[in-house]
Motif scaffolding. Structure first.
Motif, short mmCIF file in Angstrom:
data_model
loop_
_atom_site.label_atom_id
_atom_site.label_comp_id
_atom_site.label_asym_id
_atom_site.label_seq_id
_atom_site.Cartn_x
_atom_site.Cartn_y
_atom_site.Cartn_z
N ASP A 49 0.89 -1.32 -0.02
CA ASP A 49 0.00 0.14 0.02
C ASP A 49 0.91 1.42 -0.17
O ASP A 49 1.41 1.76 1.18
CB ASP A 49 -1.06 0.11 1.34
CG ASP A 49 -1.86 1.13 1.20
OD1 ASP A 49 -1.65 1.97 0.44
OD2 ASP A 49 -2.77 1.15 2.21
N LEU A 50 0.99 1.89 -1.10
CA LEU A 50 1.90 2.95 -1.44
C LEU A 50 1.21 4.19 -1.27
O LEU A 50 1.68 5.36 -1.56
CB LEU A 50 2.82 2.85 -2.46
CG LEU A 50 3.49 1.65 -2.55
CD1 LEU A 50 4.31 1.62 -4.00
CD2 LEU A 50 4.48 1.59 -1.51
N HIS A 105 -0.02 6.07 1.17
CA HIS A 105 0.19 7.13 2.08
C HIS A 105 1.65 7.78 1.68
O HIS A 105 1.96 8.85 2.20
CB HIS A 105 0.70 6.34 3.42
CG HIS A 105 1.80 5.31 3.53
ND1 HIS A 105 1.57 4.06 2.72
CD2 HIS A 105 2.82 5.42 3.90
CE1 HIS A 105 2.81 3.54 2.98
NE2 HIS A 105 3.67 4.24 3.58
N LEU A 106 2.40 7.27 0.81
CA LEU A 106 3.43 8.08 0.16
C LEU A 106 3.22 9.34 -0.59
O LEU A 106 3.97 10.22 -0.88
CB LEU A 106 4.29 7.07 -0.72
CG LEU A 106 4.88 6.04 -0.11
CD1 LEU A 106 5.89 5.02 -0.77
CD2 LEU A 106 5.91 6.49 1.16
N ASN A 107 1.83 9.47 -1.02
CA ASN A 107 1.30 10.51 -1.44
C ASN A 107 2.02 11.06 -2.73
O ASN A 107 2.96 12.07 -2.81
CB ASN A 107 1.24 11.76 -0.52
CG ASN A 107 0.21 12.57 -0.82
OD1 ASN A 107 -0.88 12.42 -1.48
ND2 ASN A 107 0.33 14.04 -0.67
N PRO A 159 4.66 9.97 -5.09
CA PRO A 159 6.05 10.00 -5.21
C PRO A 159 6.63 10.67 -6.56
O PRO A 159 5.78 10.59 -7.51
CB PRO A 159 6.46 8.68 -4.75
CG PRO A 159 5.56 8.07 -4.94
CD PRO A 159 4.32 8.74 -4.97
N LEU A 197 9.29 9.10 -11.60
CA LEU A 197 10.22 8.13 -12.12
C LEU A 197 10.48 7.13 -11.27
O LEU A 197 10.99 6.09 -11.41
CB LEU A 197 11.60 9.08 -12.12
CG LEU A 197 12.91 8.50 -12.85
CD1 LEU A 197 12.70 8.24 -14.24
CD2 LEU A 197 14.08 9.38 -12.55
N LEU A 198 10.09 7.36 -9.81
CA LEU A 198 10.26 6.48 -8.76
C LEU A 198 9.25 5.54 -8.59
O LEU A 198 9.18 4.80 -7.55
CB LEU A 198 10.71 6.93 -7.42
CG LEU A 198 12.20 7.44 -7.64
CD1 LEU A 198 12.66 8.09 -6.00
CD2 LEU A 198 13.28 6.51 -7.77
N PRO A 245 9.76 1.76 -9.35
CA PRO A 245 10.82 1.20 -8.52
C PRO A 245 10.16 1.04 -6.99
O PRO A 245 10.53 -0.01 -6.23
CB PRO A 245 11.81 2.17 -8.51
CG PRO A 245 11.85 2.54 -10.08
CD PRO A 245 10.49 2.96 -10.22
N LEU A 246 9.54 2.16 -6.46
CA LEU A 246 8.91 1.90 -5.25
C LEU A 246 8.07 0.74 -5.13
O LEU A 246 8.31 0.04 -4.23
CB LEU A 246 8.16 3.13 -4.87
CG LEU A 246 8.83 4.08 -4.27
CD1 LEU A 246 7.82 5.47 -4.30
CD2 LEU A 246 8.91 3.84 -2.83
N GLN A 291 8.09 -1.99 -6.94
CA GLN A 291 8.87 -3.19 -7.25
C GLN A 291 9.62 -3.45 -5.74
O GLN A 291 9.57 -4.69 -5.29
CB GLN A 291 10.05 -3.01 -8.31
CG GLN A 291 9.29 -3.10 -9.69
CD GLN A 291 10.11 -2.75 -10.80
OE1 GLN A 291 11.32 -2.19 -10.42
NE2 GLN A 291 9.96 -3.06 -11.97
N GLU A 292 9.95 -2.32 -5.32
CA GLU A 292 11.12 -2.52 -3.98
C GLU A 292 10.06 -3.12 -2.72
O GLU A 292 10.31 -3.83 -1.84
CB GLU A 292 11.76 -1.45 -3.58
CG GLU A 292 12.98 -1.46 -2.92
CD GLU A 292 13.90 -2.44 -3.31
OE1 GLU A 292 14.23 -2.50 -4.53
OE2 GLU A 292 14.68 -2.95 -2.38
N ALA A 293 8.71 -2.47 -3.04
CA ALA A 293 7.68 -2.82 -1.63
C ALA A 293 7.30 -4.10 -1.90
O ALA A 293 7.40 -5.11 -0.84
CB ALA A 293 6.54 -1.99 -1.76
N LEU A 352 10.31 -6.32 -0.50
CA LEU A 352 10.20 -6.36 0.97
C LEU A 352 9.14 -7.21 1.50
O LEU A 352 9.21 -8.02 2.26
CB LEU A 352 10.16 -4.94 1.52
CG LEU A 352 11.54 -4.09 1.35
CD1 LEU A 352 11.01 -2.62 1.61
CD2 LEU A 352 12.69 -4.72 2.16
N MET A 368 -4.78 -1.01 2.01
CA MET A 368 -4.82 -2.01 2.91
C MET A 368 -5.95 -2.47 3.42
O MET A 368 -6.46 -3.57 3.44
CB MET A 368 -3.96 -1.26 4.38
CG MET A 368 -4.01 -2.12 5.45
SD MET A 368 -2.71 -3.63 5.40
CE MET A 368 -1.36 -2.55 6.11
#
Lengths: 564, 147
Positions: free
Chosen positions: B39-40, B42-44, B46, B49-50, B53-54, B56-58, B61, B89
């Motif tokens: 659940d991204l 809350h990153l509001n 971003p 470009l990212l 990747p965000l 994928q990285e989440a 993890l 979520m």
């Protein structure tokens, strides 16, 4: 050459030698005092080292009844000799990625904050103390910048979170450039007015001058930093030459910018950030160690001198006579700082939700807005030309500046630790420290065991000795490992942190492997760039996730990222 | 079906909630499923470009966190299923509870001693909302409750 000329020359040489010896004696005495103060302040713990230096300097001046003369202006010694290496050393440790993430609030505070702060301080000083608007604004400009030297030296010793330290250091590094420009503009107007050349303040001109001075300084710093990083540090593999070059860069970029009437401090900031981020990647581990050691020592020496000199130049007797004015100045500076910090961080939090600054950080940013050497150096420079604002006002500004600086160091700096402790911001939590301790012990023991095995396999150890030592090592490793596992079970969030740390390391390893593959010709430049960009983006994404996680943990908000 | 669903993220209550989920699965004999929601929101917004990747990285993890959970279940002699979902979520938890007609949802809470009343209320409220919407019991597990 006749006899008289020769005698004059000899006398002049003797005088020069005397003055050099005098300077050398002062240097030795000051360094000895600094070392003694450092030793005792470490034992006392409650008294910050920088504050102790100011107190000792002030006490020496008070006892002797006069301020020390160095044969050079106090302002020049601070600004030209001591500040450049301090700023350079501070910026060497700033990582561009971290700076970029918080660049918006830092620039907001440094640019808007300094400008608004100058007016906010000027207004009560003019209204309550009857200063002319220009004199009041000049004082506001002096006070608008938090001092990087005072702030950095203090925050280094406290072990606060890296982000909080960066926010405060970043603001202080950039805003003194702004303050100096504002001060110069105010002085310029004052000079012009005293010559009858100008009667009105032209905002456009002042803005253009600011852009030219700040932008030009940054450009010189970036250019010189680029040349040193990509030519010298990359091509030369000799730690002595490389270290010497960084010294030349720190002072050279400052002097060059000042020669063109640009911001020397911003030039040093840009050069330092460039070397810290690009240059250091182009050096060998040996050079990096040499650079760190050298700059650490130089920063310690310069820092000690700055605060000792502040103490030595403090005119306590004169200050006592204008206590009410100093009181007004202190209140004005504190109120203006509160308005700037809480106002601008609220603005930042409204539009930059990813880079929000939590309330407890804001309290520290407010109370941690120390003033120091740069404000004093500018005030002393102002005192060199009393005709611009008038002798009495100039003298008052000088003493008020000393008063505010002493207040921020003696009242704010000494209570900052308590504030940080109350807000739960000093050091890492005990359970995190314990995890690091156990992890460190485990890593060390495993490394010891690996060396033991190596020694044995290379024939350096008898079998019986190796076996006996290996048993003890294995036992210790098992014990440490069990301790770490138990600790991680008690604090499950540490396991997540460990995953993220390990992920950072593995991404670095992936990047290094790509560089190695390029070097060996296994992949071409184009593929290398593409894959490196991909890896870097993943690393940046990881940092954002980690940052967000930390923020959630700090704020404990019911955001999507919190919860189970 | 009738799974025990355990939401995991890796926070303070993660081990406690996993331990409770494993114990409950052994006690009831019901299948155990660990879920990680990417659940991204809350990153509001971003950097564009990212964004990828965000994500994928989440996911990366999330896979690690689920693997930790799966291993914990395995060491207790259970075969747990692991699922990664992406979205809000709350919505994703509701969706999987309904899809699996779950027996119970387990959520980990932060440590009581270190948390504000606001934080406690938030997780309670979160659990209540899910329970009301799905009718499936939701249990909150605190780290202090697990030895």
């Amino acid at each position: 050459m006749n006899q008289a000329t020769l005698a004059n020359l000899l006398a002049s040489t003797a005088n020069q030698t005397d003055s050099f010896i005098r300077l050398e004696i002062i240097f030795v005495v000051l360094l000895s005092i600094a070392a003694l103060v450092a030793y005792f302040s470490r034992r006392l713990r409650h008294l910050p080292y920088t504050v102790a230096l100011v107190l000792v300097g002030g006490a020496l001046t008070f006892i002797s009844g006069e301020t020390i003369s160095f044969g050079a202006n106090f302002g020049d010694i601070i600004l030209l000799l001591l500040v450049p290496p301090l700023i350079f050393e501070a910026t060497l440790h700033i990582k561009w990625e971290a700076l970029r993430r918080d660049l918006l609030p830092i620039l907001l505070l440094a640019l808007v904050g300094s400008l608004v702060g100058a007016f906010l301080v000027a207004w009560p000083v003019s209204y309550l103390l009857g200063f002319a608007p220009l004199a009041a604004f000049t004082f506001g400009a002096l006070m608008s910048a938090t001092d990087p030297v005072a702030v950095i030296s203090f925050f280094r010793g406290l072990g606060v979170s890296q982000r909080l330290a960066l926010l405060i250091e970043g603001e202080s590094l950039f805003n003194d450039g702004v303050a100096i420009v504002l001060f110069t503009v105010a002085l310029g107007i004052g000079e012009a007015m005293s010559n009858g050349a100008a009667e009105t303040f032209q905002f456009n001109q002042a803005l253009l001058q600011f852009i030219r001075v700040a932008g030009g300084g940054l450009l010189i710093g970036i250019t010189s930093g680029y040349i040193v990083s990509t030519v010298i540090l990359k091509q030369v593999d000799d730690h002595l030459i490389e270290t010497a070059t960084t010294v030349a860069l720190a002072f050279g970029s400052f002097v060059l910018a000042e020669q063109f009437h640009l911001s020397g401090i911003l030039a040093v900031v840009a050069a330092g950030i460039f070397v810290g981020n690009i240059g250091s990647q182009n050096t060998s581990p040996t050079t990096q160690i040499a650079l760190n050691n050298f700059w650490e020592f130089l920063a310690f020496t310069a820092n000690s001198f700055v605060f000792l000199l502040i103490g030595l130049q403090t005119h306590i007797n004169d200050m006592v006579q204008i206590v009410p004015k100093i009181g007004v100045a202190i209140v004005a500076v504190l109120v203006s700082r509160a308005i700037i910090v809480y106002g601008l961080t609220a603005l930042n939090n409204r539009f930059n939700r990813l880079g929000r600054i939590p309330p407890h950080f804001q309290h520290v940013m407010f109370w941690g807005g120390l003033r120091g050497a740069i404000s004093l150096a500018l005030a002393v420079k102002l005192a060199e030309s009393p005709d611009i604002l008038g002798g009495t006002v100039t003298s008052d500004i000088l003493l008020m500046t000393f008063g505010v600086v002493l207040f921020t160091l003696l009242a704010q700096a000494t209570t900052l630790t308590s504030l940080l402790r109350r807000l739960g911001l000093t050091r890492k939590p005990t359970h995190v420290m314990e995890k690091e301790r156990q992890q460190g012990q485990l890593l060390a023991k495993r490394a010891g065991k690996a060396m033991l095995d190596k020694l044995y396999h290379e024939g350096g150890l008898a079998r019986e000795v190796w076996q006996a030592m290996a048993v003890v090592y294995d036992d210790e490793i098992a014990h440490s490992s069990h301790g770490l596992i138990t600790h991680l079970q008690n604090y499950a969030e540490l396991k997540q942190q460990m995953v993220m740390q390990a992920r950072h390391e593995t991404l670095k390893a992936e990047r290094s492997a790509l560089a190695e593959a390029l070097r060996r010709g296994l992949i071409g430049e184009e593929v290398y760039r593409e894959l490196v960009e991909y890896t870097d983006n993943r690393a940046a994404a990881l940092t954002i996730l980690q940052h967000s996680q930390d923020e959630n943990d700090n704020n404990r908000q019911p955001a999507a990222g919190s919860g189970p | 079906m009738n799974d025990i669903i355990c939401a995991t993220r890796g926070g303070q209550g993660s081990r406690a909630v996993r331990t409770r989920a494993v114990a409950l699965a052994r006690e009831t004999g019901l299948p155990l499923l660990f879920i990680f929601v990417v659940d991204l929101h809350h990153l509001n917004e971003p950097d564009k470009l990212l964004a990828e990747p965000l994500r994928q990285e989440a996911y990366w993890l999330g896979r690690v966190m689920l693997e930790i959970a799966r291993q914990q279940a395995e060491s207790a002699g259970l075969q747990a299923e692991v699922v990664i979902r992406e979205g809000f979520m709350r919505e994703e938890l509701v969706r999987i509870l309904q899809q699996r007609r779950a027996y119970r949802l387990l959520l980990g809470a932060p440590r009581r001693a270190s948390v504000s009343v606001f934080g406690d209320d938030a997780i309670e409220q979160f659990a209540q909302e899910i329970e009301q919407e799905t009718g499936i019991p939701t249990e909150i597990v605190h780290p202090e409750t697990t030895p």
